[in-house]
Design a protein around this motif. Structure first.
Motif, PDB file in Angstrom:
ATOM      1  N   ALA A   1       0.987  -1.378   0.078  1.00  0.00           N
ATOM      2  CA  ALA A   1      -0.138   0.096  -0.092  1.00  0.00           C
ATOM      3  C   ALA A   1       0.803   1.317   0.042  1.00  0.00           C
ATOM      4  O   ALA A   1       0.680   2.114  -0.701  1.00  0.00           O
ATOM      5  CB  ALA A   1      -0.853  -0.034   1.125  1.00  0.00           C
ATOM      6  N   ARG A   2       1.960   1.160   0.820  1.00  0.00           N
ATOM      7  CA  ARG A   2       2.959   2.384   0.857  1.00  0.00           C
ATOM      8  C   ARG A   2       3.433   2.433  -0.749  1.00  0.00           C
ATOM      9  O   ARG A   2       3.655   3.922  -0.813  1.00  0.00           O
ATOM     10  CB  ARG A   2       3.834   2.103   1.969  1.00  0.00           C
ATOM     11  CG  ARG A   2       3.572   2.269   3.288  1.00  0.00           C
ATOM     12  CD  ARG A   2       4.395   1.955   4.287  1.00  0.00           C
ATOM     13  NE  ARG A   2       3.666   2.113   5.771  1.00  0.00           N
ATOM     14  CZ  ARG A   2       4.570   1.920   6.743  1.00  0.00           C
ATOM     15  NH1 ARG A   2       5.786   1.526   6.869  1.00  0.00           N
ATOM     16  NH2 ARG A   2       4.050   1.926   7.845  1.00  0.00           N
ATOM     17  N   LEU A   3       3.999   1.448  -1.140  1.00  0.00           N
ATOM     18  CA  LEU A   3       4.418   1.538  -2.404  1.00  0.00           C
ATOM     19  C   LEU A   3       3.605   2.211  -3.518  1.00  0.00           C
ATOM     20  O   LEU A   3       4.316   3.037  -4.232  1.00  0.00           O
ATOM     21  CB  LEU A   3       5.231   0.265  -3.083  1.00  0.00           C
ATOM     22  CG  LEU A   3       6.222  -0.434  -2.141  1.00  0.00           C
ATOM     23  CD1 LEU A   3       6.216  -1.837  -2.810  1.00  0.00           C
ATOM     24  CD2 LEU A   3       7.522   0.203  -2.649  1.00  0.00           C
ATOM     25  N   THR A   4       2.582   1.879  -3.491  1.00  0.00           N
ATOM     26  CA  THR A   4       1.229   2.303  -4.317  1.00  0.00           C
ATOM     27  C   THR A   4       1.091   3.454  -4.312  1.00  0.00           C
ATOM     28  O   THR A   4       0.849   4.423  -5.017  1.00  0.00           O
ATOM     29  CB  THR A   4       0.143   1.332  -4.165  1.00  0.00           C
ATOM     30  OG1 THR A   4       0.488   0.252  -4.326  1.00  0.00           O
ATOM     31  CG2 THR A   4      -1.063   2.012  -4.960  1.00  0.00           C
ATOM     32  N   ARG A   5       0.955   4.135  -2.841  1.00  0.00           N
ATOM     33  CA  ARG A   5       0.799   5.522  -2.561  1.00  0.00           C
ATOM     34  C   ARG A   5       1.788   6.388  -3.265  1.00  0.00           C
ATOM     35  O   ARG A   5       1.441   7.657  -3.812  1.00  0.00           O
ATOM     36  CB  ARG A   5       0.630   5.852  -1.128  1.00  0.00           C
ATOM     37  CG  ARG A   5      -0.690   5.359  -0.550  1.00  0.00           C
ATOM     38  CD  ARG A   5      -0.448   5.040   1.216  1.00  0.00           C
ATOM     39  NE  ARG A   5      -0.489   6.428   1.702  1.00  0.00           N
ATOM     40  CZ  ARG A   5      -0.333   6.465   2.943  1.00  0.00           C
ATOM     41  NH1 ARG A   5      -0.485   5.320   3.587  1.00  0.00           N
ATOM     42  NH2 ARG A   5      -0.408   7.792   3.628  1.00  0.00           N
ATOM     43  N   ILE A   6       3.152   5.850  -3.060  1.00  0.00           N
ATOM     44  CA  ILE A   6       4.251   6.693  -3.791  1.00  0.00           C
ATOM     45  C   ILE A   6       4.282   6.697  -5.286  1.00  0.00           C
ATOM     46  O   ILE A   6       4.216   7.852  -5.833  1.00  0.00           O
ATOM     47  CB  ILE A   6       5.521   6.216  -3.143  1.00  0.00           C
ATOM     48  CG1 ILE A   6       5.870   6.531  -1.678  1.00  0.00           C
ATOM     49  CG2 ILE A   6       6.768   6.689  -4.084  1.00  0.00           C
ATOM     50  CD1 ILE A   6       6.969   5.868  -1.376  1.00  0.00           C
ATOM     51  N   LEU A   7       3.923   5.552  -6.006  1.00  0.00           N
ATOM     52  CA  LEU A   7       3.694   5.646  -7.468  1.00  0.00           C
ATOM     53  C   LEU A   7       2.472   6.423  -7.798  1.00  0.00           C
ATOM     54  O   LEU A   7       2.825   6.876  -8.738  1.00  0.00           O
ATOM     55  CB  LEU A   7       3.797   4.232  -7.800  1.00  0.00           C
ATOM     56  CG  LEU A   7       4.992   3.297  -7.554  1.00  0.00           C
ATOM     57  CD1 LEU A   7       4.860   1.656  -8.160  1.00  0.00           C
ATOM     58  CD2 LEU A   7       6.332   3.930  -8.395  1.00  0.00           C
ATOM     59  N   ASP A   8       1.645   6.251  -7.165  1.00  0.00           N
ATOM     60  CA  ASP A   8       0.280   7.047  -7.508  1.00  0.00           C
ATOM     61  C   ASP A   8       0.511   8.579  -7.622  1.00  0.00           C
ATOM     62  O   ASP A   8      -0.238   9.229  -8.046  1.00  0.00           O
ATOM     63  CB  ASP A   8      -0.904   6.722  -6.595  1.00  0.00           C
ATOM     64  CG  ASP A   8      -1.485   5.193  -7.010  1.00  0.00           C
ATOM     65  OD1 ASP A   8      -1.110   4.629  -8.285  1.00  0.00           O
ATOM     66  OD2 ASP A   8      -2.365   4.739  -6.450  1.00  0.00           O
ATOM     67  N   ALA A   9       1.540   8.959  -6.851  1.00  0.00           N
ATOM     68  CA  ALA A   9       1.736  10.402  -6.720  1.00  0.00           C
ATOM     69  C   ALA A   9       2.178  10.957  -8.011  1.00  0.00           C
ATOM     70  O   ALA A   9       2.077  12.114  -8.221  1.00  0.00           O
ATOM     71  CB  ALA A   9       2.878  10.583  -5.721  1.00  0.00           C
ATOM     72  N   PHE A  10       2.847  10.154  -9.078  1.00  0.00           N
ATOM     73  CA  PHE A  10       3.248  10.462 -10.297  1.00  0.00           C
ATOM     74  C   PHE A  10       2.140  10.512 -11.153  1.00  0.00           C
ATOM     75  O   PHE A  10       1.939   9.339 -11.898  1.00  0.00           O
ATOM     76  CB  PHE A  10       4.511   9.808 -10.610  1.00  0.00           C
ATOM     77  CG  PHE A  10       5.589   9.762  -9.683  1.00  0.00           C
ATOM     78  CD1 PHE A  10       6.673  10.639 -10.133  1.00  0.00           C
ATOM     79  CD2 PHE A  10       5.749   8.866  -8.579  1.00  0.00           C
ATOM     80  CE1 PHE A  10       7.569  11.079  -9.033  1.00  0.00           C
ATOM     81  CE2 PHE A  10       6.908   9.287  -7.811  1.00  0.00           C
ATOM     82  CZ  PHE A  10       7.926  10.409  -8.020  1.00  0.00           C
ATOM     83  N   ASP A  11       1.366  11.429 -11.108  1.00  0.00           N
ATOM     84  CA  ASP A  11       0.037  11.417 -12.107  1.00  0.00           C
ATOM     85  C   ASP A  11       0.304  11.602 -13.601  1.00  0.00           C
ATOM     86  O   ASP A  11      -0.702  11.431 -14.300  1.00  0.00           O
ATOM     87  CB  ASP A  11      -1.059  12.344 -11.699  1.00  0.00           C
ATOM     88  CG  ASP A  11      -0.444  13.824 -11.456  1.00  0.00           C
ATOM     89  OD1 ASP A  11       0.750  14.031 -12.076  1.00  0.00           O
ATOM     90  OD2 ASP A  11      -1.129  14.536 -10.936  1.00  0.00           O
ATOM     91  N   ALA A  12       1.567  11.853 -14.119  1.00  0.00           N
ATOM     92  CA  ALA A  12       1.742  11.982 -15.699  1.00  0.00           C
ATOM     93  C   ALA A  12       3.327  11.472 -15.713  1.00  0.00           C
ATOM     94  O   ALA A  12       4.114  11.555 -14.944  1.00  0.00           O
ATOM     95  CB  ALA A  12       1.687  13.242 -15.905  1.00  0.00           C
ATOM     96  N   PRO A  13       3.424  10.896 -16.921  1.00  0.00           N
ATOM     97  CA  PRO A  13       4.841  10.568 -17.341  1.00  0.00           C
ATOM     98  C   PRO A  13       5.815  11.609 -16.983  1.00  0.00           C
ATOM     99  O   PRO A  13       6.946  11.160 -16.680  1.00  0.00           O
ATOM    100  CB  PRO A  13       4.904  10.199 -18.933  1.00  0.00           C
ATOM    101  CG  PRO A  13       3.472   9.925 -19.192  1.00  0.00           C
ATOM    102  CD  PRO A  13       2.555  10.814 -18.181  1.00  0.00           C
TER     103      PRO A  13
ATOM    104  N   LEU B   1       6.790  14.092  -2.168  1.00  0.00           N
ATOM    105  CA  LEU B   1       6.311  12.782  -2.118  1.00  0.00           C
ATOM    106  C   LEU B   1       5.721  12.630  -0.630  1.00  0.00           C
ATOM    107  O   LEU B   1       4.802  12.131  -0.306  1.00  0.00           O
ATOM    108  CB  LEU B   1       7.269  11.548  -2.406  1.00  0.00           C
ATOM    109  CG  LEU B   1       7.592  11.579  -3.837  1.00  0.00           C
ATOM    110  CD1 LEU B   1       8.822  10.912  -4.176  1.00  0.00           C
ATOM    111  CD2 LEU B   1       6.421  10.991  -4.512  1.00  0.00           C
ATOM    112  N   THR B   2       6.596  12.969   0.336  1.00  0.00           N
ATOM    113  CA  THR B   2       6.023  12.837   1.774  1.00  0.00           C
ATOM    114  C   THR B   2       4.555  13.781   1.970  1.00  0.00           C
ATOM    115  O   THR B   2       3.848  13.311   2.608  1.00  0.00           O
ATOM    116  CB  THR B   2       6.943  13.616   2.678  1.00  0.00           C
ATOM    117  OG1 THR B   2       8.400  12.836   2.493  1.00  0.00           O
ATOM    118  CG2 THR B   2       6.583  13.548   4.122  1.00  0.00           C
TER     119      THR B   2
END
Length: 244
Positions: free
Chosen positions: A3-15, A24-25
């Motif tokens: 879940a934590r990994l996903t939250r970090i990756l989802d923060a990047f909403d565009a390429p 990120l924090t």
């Protein structure tokens, strides 16, 4: 953890989204120490890519799953190709353009005419950063904790020419030369001596250019040409207006 990994990756909403550790924090609500630890792991695994200005964007592995690819490498190659070609022609040596991609050095370009076939490298090839001048030139310009993460379990051991002490002494010599790494013996690279210089363009990954030497005495001769090529790349980047 997932879940934590996903939250970090989802923060990047565009390429092309670039975020700092503080960003990120803030986006994820995770403690800063937790964010840093996970970001380091994601960068080493190529899910994220660390840029020369300290920011992060999605890495090569993430783009495989998004059905696209990062444009940063191609952007860098377009900016640098003329300077790398001029370096090869002016020095009469095989020249390379490379970047740090996750825990590896990734070769983006190789120019040298017929002589290029004598050098066992290839565009798209990868290797550990500690074994080449281009890799060490880039590592020397990174924070010590990032170097530790990237070399842990890879740089020191049976068959390596490096100990922790000699390796960090070498990085210190590179820093004193302002990002220029020199290997006059090629002991770690199949006997091929080389010189490399590191540079950073805001918004793009840390990069380096290198030339393979015909003989050890070529090393000091080629350093001014290498430095001039880096300045030419930086001027081309300014003219190109790299997006931040």
């Amino acid at each position: 953890m997932v879940a934590r990994l996903t939250r970090i990756l989802d923060a990047f909403d565009a390429p092309q989204t670039v975020l700092s550790l503080d960003d990120l924090t803030s986006h994820t609500g995770l403690p800063s120490s937790t964010t840093h630890r996970i970001v380091v792991q994601l960068t080493r695994s190529a899910w994220l890519q660390r840029l020369s200005d300290g920011g992060y964007r999605l890495g090569a592995r993430a783009f495989r799953f998004r059905g696209s690819h990062s444009s940063s490498h191609e952007e860098l190659r377009k900016i640098a190709v003329e300077a790398v070609r001029a370096l090869s022609l002016g020095s009469g040596l095989v020249a390379h353009l490379a970047v740090l991609d996750g825990p590896d050095v990734l070769v983006l370009d190789k120019i040298g005419g017929p002589a290029a076939a004598l050098v066992p490298s290839r565009v798209g090839g990868r290797h550990a950063p500690h074994i080449s001048t281009c890799g060490r030139a880039m590592l020397a310009m990174l924070p010590p904790e990032t170097v530790d993460d990237m070399t842990e379990g890879r740089a020191f051991g049976r068959g390596s020419v490096w100990t922790p002490g000699t390796f960090y002494q070498e990085l210190d010599r590179v820093r004193r030369r302002r990002g220029i790494a020199i290997d006059e013996t090629g002991e770690n690279t199949r006997g091929i001596a080389s010189v490399a210089g590191s540079f950073g363009i805001p918004g793009l990954p840390r990069a380096s250019i290198s030339v393979c030497l015909g003989r050890p005495t070529d090393a000091l001769r080629v350093v001014p040409q290498l430095s001039a090529a880096i300045r030419a790349i930086e001027r081309a980047a300014e003219a190109h207006s790299v997006p931040r």
